[in-house]
Design an enzyme around this catalytic site. Structure first.
Site, mmCIF file in Angstrom:
data_model
loop_
_atom_site.group_PDB
_atom_site.id
_atom_site.type_symbol
_atom_site.label_atom_id
_atom_site.label_comp_id
_atom_site.label_asym_id
_atom_site.label_seq_id
_atom_site.Cartn_x
_atom_site.Cartn_y
_atom_site.Cartn_z
ATOM 1 N N ASP A 11 -2.642 -2.021 -9.230
ATOM 2 C CA ASP A 11 -1.436 -1.699 -8.479
ATOM 3 C C ASP A 11 -0.521 -2.932 -8.618
ATOM 4 O O ASP A 11 -0.998 -4.028 -8.928
ATOM 5 C CB ASP A 11 -1.825 -1.457 -7.014
ATOM 6 C CG ASP A 11 -0.628 -1.273 -6.127
ATOM 7 O OD1 ASP A 11 0.270 -0.497 -6.489
ATOM 8 O OD2 ASP A 11 -0.561 -1.933 -5.062
ATOM 9 N N LYS A 47 3.496 0.522 3.087
ATOM 10 C CA LYS A 47 2.826 -0.007 1.893
ATOM 11 C C LYS A 47 2.139 1.099 1.095
ATOM 12 O O LYS A 47 1.378 1.879 1.657
ATOM 13 C CB LYS A 47 1.816 -1.091 2.278
ATOM 14 C CG LYS A 47 2.505 -2.376 2.674
ATOM 15 C CD LYS A 47 1.546 -3.521 2.870
ATOM 16 C CE LYS A 47 2.329 -4.759 3.296
ATOM 17 N NZ LYS A 47 1.448 -5.844 3.726
ATOM 18 N N SER A 116 1.229 1.940 -10.755
ATOM 19 C CA SER A 116 2.088 1.671 -9.594
ATOM 20 C C SER A 116 2.958 2.870 -9.249
ATOM 21 O O SER A 116 3.414 3.592 -10.132
ATOM 22 C CB SER A 116 2.997 0.474 -9.932
ATOM 23 O OG SER A 116 4.032 0.363 -8.987
ATOM 24 N N ALA A 117 3.223 3.033 -7.945
ATOM 25 C CA ALA A 117 4.105 4.109 -7.492
ATOM 26 C C ALA A 117 5.575 3.748 -7.691
ATOM 27 O O ALA A 117 6.453 4.602 -7.592
ATOM 28 C CB ALA A 117 3.865 4.354 -6.007
ATOM 29 N N GLU A 171 -6.341 -2.440 -5.585
ATOM 30 C CA GLU A 171 -5.340 -1.819 -4.695
ATOM 31 C C GLU A 171 -5.236 -2.519 -3.349
ATOM 32 O O GLU A 171 -6.251 -2.935 -2.800
ATOM 33 C CB GLU A 171 -5.771 -0.378 -4.423
ATOM 34 C CG GLU A 171 -4.961 0.693 -5.079
ATOM 35 C CD GLU A 171 -3.504 0.766 -4.657
ATOM 36 O OE1 GLU A 171 -3.119 0.217 -3.614
ATOM 37 O OE2 GLU A 171 -2.736 1.404 -5.369
ATOM 38 N N ASP A 172 -4.027 -2.600 -2.804
ATOM 39 C CA ASP A 172 -3.869 -3.209 -1.476
ATOM 40 C C ASP A 172 -3.550 -2.182 -0.398
ATOM 41 O O ASP A 172 -3.435 -2.552 0.773
ATOM 42 C CB ASP A 172 -2.740 -4.256 -1.489
ATOM 43 C CG ASP A 172 -1.379 -3.603 -1.551
ATOM 44 O OD1 ASP A 172 -1.201 -2.685 -2.383
ATOM 45 O OD2 ASP A 172 -0.493 -3.990 -0.769
HETATM 46 C C1 G6P Z 1 4.846 0.741 -3.856
HETATM 47 C C2 G6P Z 1 5.169 0.013 -2.558
HETATM 48 C C3 G6P Z 1 5.895 0.929 -1.608
HETATM 49 C C4 G6P Z 1 7.114 1.550 -2.277
HETATM 50 C C5 G6P Z 1 6.692 2.328 -3.530
HETATM 51 C C6 G6P Z 1 7.881 2.914 -4.288
HETATM 52 O O1 G6P Z 1 3.818 1.646 -3.639
HETATM 53 O O2 G6P Z 1 3.975 -0.461 -1.950
HETATM 54 O O3 G6P Z 1 6.277 0.188 -0.457
HETATM 55 O O4 G6P Z 1 7.794 2.416 -1.399
HETATM 56 O O5 G6P Z 1 5.988 1.423 -4.401
HETATM 57 O O6 G6P Z 1 8.650 1.857 -4.783
HETATM 58 P P1 G6P Z 1 10.118 1.977 -5.374
HETATM 59 O O7 G6P Z 1 10.338 0.610 -6.011
HETATM 60 O O8 G6P Z 1 10.084 3.056 -6.422
HETATM 61 O O9 G6P Z 1 11.048 2.278 -4.258
HETATM 62 MG MG MG Z 2 0.440 -1.896 -3.350
#
Ligand code: G6P
Ligand code: MG
Length: 215
Positions: A11, A47, A116-117, A171-172
């Site tokens: 992540d 998070k 990563s998201a 992952e955190d």
């Molecule tokens: C990660 C972070 C979240 C964030 C997400 C989407 O998972 O931990 O806090 O909302 O990414 O990030 P973005 O940069 O696409 O807004």
């Molecule tokens: Mg994270």
């Protein structure tokens, strides 16, 4: 269950770099504009959560209900501020041990992916100068289902050409641990055991693995 690690999937936010502080600044600024306060402990709830879901949680905290059109405008506004903040980042913000650990496992022939998201992952990696440490990058631009759905990790494993059982995820966030478990992968939590207790093991940061593996 942790088996032999053939690939490692990391992540980004909270594992490789601490971007939570920039997300916090941008969400707090938005809350202020909307007329309510947003605290650091509120920020913990965001998070690992997708951008639009984060906005919904923020609005819940402020006791507001808005239509989808307004919500997407606010998400764009928050992201513009966030991008402005992260544009000033540099290599000094890579978390301790992260780059060394990635280089170490690379030298042992282990495949390395980002899972990563974040849709801002390419910009962050570029600012930190660490894109080249990853064999595969899967971020929020490439997947349609947010963690805890396992899509991001399954896609990373497929691109690395390693079966899920040979992958270990770092992952955190609780949602990320859940996603890794649903993907049938081993998972190391990075953070507090009291929050990440579902992981196979929990470390405070990648610097701990550098001490174990490099000495
Ligand atoms: C990660 C972070 C979240 C964030 C997400 C989407 O998972 O931990 O806090 O909302 O990414 O990030 P973005 O940069 O696409 O807004
Ligand atoms: Mg994270």
């Amino acid at each position: 269950m942790i088996q032999e690690m053939r690939a490692a999937i990391f992540d980004l936010d909270g594992v490789i770099v601490d971007t939570a502080k920039y997300h916090f600044l941008a969400w707090k600024r938005l809350a202020r504009e909307l007329g309510f306060d947003f605290t650091e402990s509120d920020n913990e709830r965001l998070k690992g959560v997708s951008r639009i879901r984060s906005l919904e949680i923020l609005l819940e905290i402020g006791g507001m209900t808005l239509d989808d059109e307004t919500k997407s405008q606010l998400a764009v506004c928050k992201n513009n501020w966030y991008v402005e903040y992260i544009s000033h980042m540099d290599a000094s913000e890579v978390l301790p041990g992260a780059a060394d650990y990635l280089r170490y496992i690379h030298s042992r022939g282990i495949g390395i992916a980002l899972g990563s998201a974040s849709r801002n992952a390419p910009l962050i990696l570029e600012r930190l100068g660490i894109e080249a440490l990853f064999d595969v990058i899967v971020d929020g631009n490439k997947v349609s289902k947010a963690k805890p759905d396992p899509e991001v990790f399954l896609r990373a494993a497929a691109e690395l050409n390693i079966p899920p059982a040979g992958c270990i995820v770092f992952e955190d966030a609780e949602a990320g641990i859940e996603a890794a478990l649903r993907a049938g992968m081993g998972v190391i939590g990075v953070g507090k055991p009291s929050i990440l207790y579902k992981a196979d093991a929990v470390i405070a940061g990648l610097h701990q693995l550098v001490i174990i593996t490099l000495t």
